[in-house]
Design a protein around this motif. Structure first.
Motif, PDB file in Angstrom:
ATOM      1  N   LEU A  98       6.830  -4.799  -5.327  1.00  0.00           N
ATOM      2  CA  LEU A  98       7.091  -3.413  -5.731  1.00  0.00           C
ATOM      3  C   LEU A  98       7.386  -2.537  -4.522  1.00  0.00           C
ATOM      4  O   LEU A  98       8.312  -1.719  -4.547  1.00  0.00           O
ATOM      5  CB  LEU A  98       5.898  -2.852  -6.511  1.00  0.00           C
ATOM      6  CG  LEU A  98       5.695  -3.367  -7.928  1.00  0.00           C
ATOM      7  CD1 LEU A  98       4.369  -2.865  -8.500  1.00  0.00           C
ATOM      8  CD2 LEU A  98       6.851  -2.955  -8.825  1.00  0.00           C
ATOM      9  N   THR A  99       6.615  -2.722  -3.464  1.00  0.00           N
ATOM     10  CA  THR A  99       6.826  -1.926  -2.256  1.00  0.00           C
ATOM     11  C   THR A  99       8.213  -2.181  -1.670  1.00  0.00           C
ATOM     12  O   THR A  99       8.932  -1.238  -1.332  1.00  0.00           O
ATOM     13  CB  THR A  99       5.743  -2.237  -1.212  1.00  0.00           C
ATOM     14  OG1 THR A  99       4.465  -1.922  -1.768  1.00  0.00           O
ATOM     15  CG2 THR A  99       5.954  -1.435   0.056  1.00  0.00           C
ATOM     16  N   ALA A 100       8.574  -3.449  -1.560  1.00  0.00           N
ATOM     17  CA  ALA A 100       9.888  -3.780  -0.998  1.00  0.00           C
ATOM     18  C   ALA A 100      11.021  -3.214  -1.859  1.00  0.00           C
ATOM     19  O   ALA A 100      11.969  -2.610  -1.341  1.00  0.00           O
ATOM     20  CB  ALA A 100      10.033  -5.299  -0.873  1.00  0.00           C
TER      21      ALA A 100
ATOM     22  N   LEU B 220      10.208  10.069  -4.963  1.00  0.00           N
ATOM     23  CA  LEU B 220       9.187   9.479  -5.836  1.00  0.00           C
ATOM     24  C   LEU B 220       9.049   7.979  -5.588  1.00  0.00           C
ATOM     25  O   LEU B 220       7.929   7.456  -5.522  1.00  0.00           O
ATOM     26  CB  LEU B 220       9.527   9.731  -7.304  1.00  0.00           C
ATOM     27  CG  LEU B 220       9.380  11.162  -7.794  1.00  0.00           C
ATOM     28  CD1 LEU B 220       9.879  11.291  -9.228  1.00  0.00           C
ATOM     29  CD2 LEU B 220       7.942  11.618  -7.687  1.00  0.00           C
ATOM     30  N   GLU B 221      10.173   7.284  -5.458  1.00  0.00           N
ATOM     31  CA  GLU B 221      10.124   5.842  -5.244  1.00  0.00           C
ATOM     32  C   GLU B 221       9.514   5.490  -3.892  1.00  0.00           C
ATOM     33  O   GLU B 221       8.622   4.635  -3.809  1.00  0.00           O
ATOM     34  CB  GLU B 221      11.523   5.235  -5.375  1.00  0.00           C
ATOM     35  CG  GLU B 221      12.037   5.225  -6.793  1.00  0.00           C
ATOM     36  CD  GLU B 221      13.452   4.699  -6.928  1.00  0.00           C
ATOM     37  OE1 GLU B 221      13.844   4.410  -8.065  1.00  0.00           O
ATOM     38  OE2 GLU B 221      14.162   4.568  -5.901  1.00  0.00           O
ATOM     39  N   LEU B 222       9.978   6.122  -2.851  1.00  0.00           N
ATOM     40  CA  LEU B 222       9.461   5.835  -1.515  1.00  0.00           C
ATOM     41  C   LEU B 222       7.992   6.252  -1.394  1.00  0.00           C
ATOM     42  O   LEU B 222       7.163   5.490  -0.880  1.00  0.00           O
ATOM     43  CB  LEU B 222      10.309   6.540  -0.445  1.00  0.00           C
ATOM     44  CG  LEU B 222       9.927   6.281   1.000  1.00  0.00           C
ATOM     45  CD1 LEU B 222       9.949   4.799   1.333  1.00  0.00           C
ATOM     46  CD2 LEU B 222      10.856   7.055   1.931  1.00  0.00           C
ATOM     47  N   GLY B 223       7.662   7.421  -1.888  1.00  0.00           N
ATOM     48  CA  GLY B 223       6.285   7.890  -1.830  1.00  0.00           C
ATOM     49  C   GLY B 223       5.340   6.988  -2.617  1.00  0.00           C
ATOM     50  O   GLY B 223       4.256   6.637  -2.142  1.00  0.00           O
ATOM     51  N   SER B 224       5.749   6.588  -3.812  1.00  0.00           N
ATOM     52  CA  SER B 224       4.903   5.712  -4.627  1.00  0.00           C
ATOM     53  C   SER B 224       4.751   4.337  -3.996  1.00  0.00           C
ATOM     54  O   SER B 224       3.685   3.721  -4.095  1.00  0.00           O
ATOM     55  CB  SER B 224       5.478   5.586  -6.036  1.00  0.00           C
ATOM     56  OG  SER B 224       5.429   6.827  -6.702  1.00  0.00           O
ATOM     57  N   ALA B 225       5.806   3.843  -3.346  1.00  0.00           N
ATOM     58  CA  ALA B 225       5.717   2.551  -2.661  1.00  0.00           C
ATOM     59  C   ALA B 225       4.658   2.601  -1.571  1.00  0.00           C
ATOM     60  O   ALA B 225       3.933   1.624  -1.347  1.00  0.00           O
ATOM     61  CB  ALA B 225       7.075   2.167  -2.079  1.00  0.00           C
ATOM     62  N   ILE B 226       4.531   3.727  -0.912  1.00  0.00           N
ATOM     63  CA  ILE B 226       3.516   3.895   0.129  1.00  0.00           C
ATOM     64  C   ILE B 226       2.129   4.036  -0.499  1.00  0.00           C
ATOM     65  O   ILE B 226       1.163   3.402  -0.067  1.00  0.00           O
ATOM     66  CB  ILE B 226       3.853   5.111   1.017  1.00  0.00           C
ATOM     67  CG1 ILE B 226       5.147   4.849   1.799  1.00  0.00           C
ATOM     68  CG2 ILE B 226       2.687   5.446   1.955  1.00  0.00           C
ATOM     69  CD1 ILE B 226       5.746   6.076   2.454  1.00  0.00           C
ATOM     70  N   VAL B 227       2.037   4.847  -1.552  1.00  0.00           N
ATOM     71  CA  VAL B 227       0.747   5.124  -2.196  1.00  0.00           C
ATOM     72  C   VAL B 227       0.163   3.883  -2.867  1.00  0.00           C
ATOM     73  O   VAL B 227      -1.042   3.793  -3.051  1.00  0.00           O
ATOM     74  CB  VAL B 227       0.875   6.312  -3.172  1.00  0.00           C
ATOM     75  CG1 VAL B 227      -0.393   6.547  -3.965  1.00  0.00           C
ATOM     76  CG2 VAL B 227       1.250   7.577  -2.411  1.00  0.00           C
ATOM     77  N   LEU B 228       1.009   2.907  -3.186  1.00  0.00           N
ATOM     78  CA  LEU B 228       0.511   1.653  -3.759  1.00  0.00           C
ATOM     79  C   LEU B 228      -0.539   0.995  -2.867  1.00  0.00           C
ATOM     80  O   LEU B 228      -1.318   0.159  -3.330  1.00  0.00           O
ATOM     81  CB  LEU B 228       1.656   0.660  -3.968  1.00  0.00           C
ATOM     82  CG  LEU B 228       2.498   0.794  -5.222  1.00  0.00           C
ATOM     83  CD1 LEU B 228       3.677  -0.168  -5.173  1.00  0.00           C
ATOM     84  CD2 LEU B 228       1.667   0.552  -6.474  1.00  0.00           C
ATOM     85  N   TRP B 229      -0.565   1.337  -1.604  1.00  0.00           N
ATOM     86  CA  TRP B 229      -1.476   0.710  -0.647  1.00  0.00           C
ATOM     87  C   TRP B 229      -2.675   1.580  -0.297  1.00  0.00           C
ATOM     88  O   TRP B 229      -3.492   1.201   0.531  1.00  0.00           O
ATOM     89  CB  TRP B 229      -0.702   0.304   0.608  1.00  0.00           C
ATOM     90  CG  TRP B 229       0.302  -0.736   0.252  1.00  0.00           C
ATOM     91  CD1 TRP B 229       1.625  -0.532  -0.045  1.00  0.00           C
ATOM     92  CD2 TRP B 229       0.059  -2.116   0.044  1.00  0.00           C
ATOM     93  NE1 TRP B 229       2.207  -1.718  -0.403  1.00  0.00           N
ATOM     94  CE2 TRP B 229       1.277  -2.716  -0.354  1.00  0.00           C
ATOM     95  CE3 TRP B 229      -1.065  -2.926   0.172  1.00  0.00           C
ATOM     96  CZ2 TRP B 229       1.397  -4.068  -0.629  1.00  0.00           C
ATOM     97  CZ3 TRP B 229      -0.954  -4.286  -0.103  1.00  0.00           C
ATOM     98  CH2 TRP B 229       0.269  -4.837  -0.499  1.00  0.00           C
TER      99      TRP B 229
END
Length: 121
Positions: free
Chosen positions: A12-14, A50-59
């Motif tokens: 998901l992050t990638a 939203l996509e980039l921020g959420s990819a970071i927040v996943l961690w």
């Protein structure tokens, strides 16, 4: 199961970090896609953030469910766009968004306890 969920978060992050960066950088395909949707280029920037921020927040511990939920909502919008205004691309064009939706929902479900904790606070 723990390692499978970490693997899903890596995927998901990638996917979302690269898609978000492409939107924010103005990659021609992204610009054309959002032109076709007809909402305006501002929506490309919002989606990219939203996509980039959420990819970071996943961690970030305790926030994975929120990030996965936001990514799932984003993919529902993408799927709707593919089946309506982007239908000329063919029904297969929505498959990547469907796969990402499923992965985001798995992550959301696996971390659903975080939502209950927020509600109890």
């Amino acid at each position: 199961m723990k390692y499978a969920l970490i693997g899903i978060r890596v995927l998901l992050t990638a996917a979302f970090a690269s898609a978000g960066i492409a939107k924010l950088m103005g990659v021609e395909m992204m610009v054309q896609t959002f032109d076709a949707v007809g909402v305006g280029q501002w929506f490309r920037y919002v989606t990219g953030i939203l996509e980039l921020g959420s990819a970071i927040v996943l961690w970030i511990p305790g926030l994975q469910a929120w990030a996965a939920g936001l990514l799932a909502c984003t993919m529902v919008g993408a799927i709707i766009a593919h089946f309506t205004v982007l239908a000329a691309q063919g029904p297969g064009a929505a498959i990547p968004a469907m796969v990402l939706l499923v992965l985001a929902l798995v992550t959301l479900y696996a971390n659903r306890g975080q939502l209950a904790l927020a509600k109890a606070s």
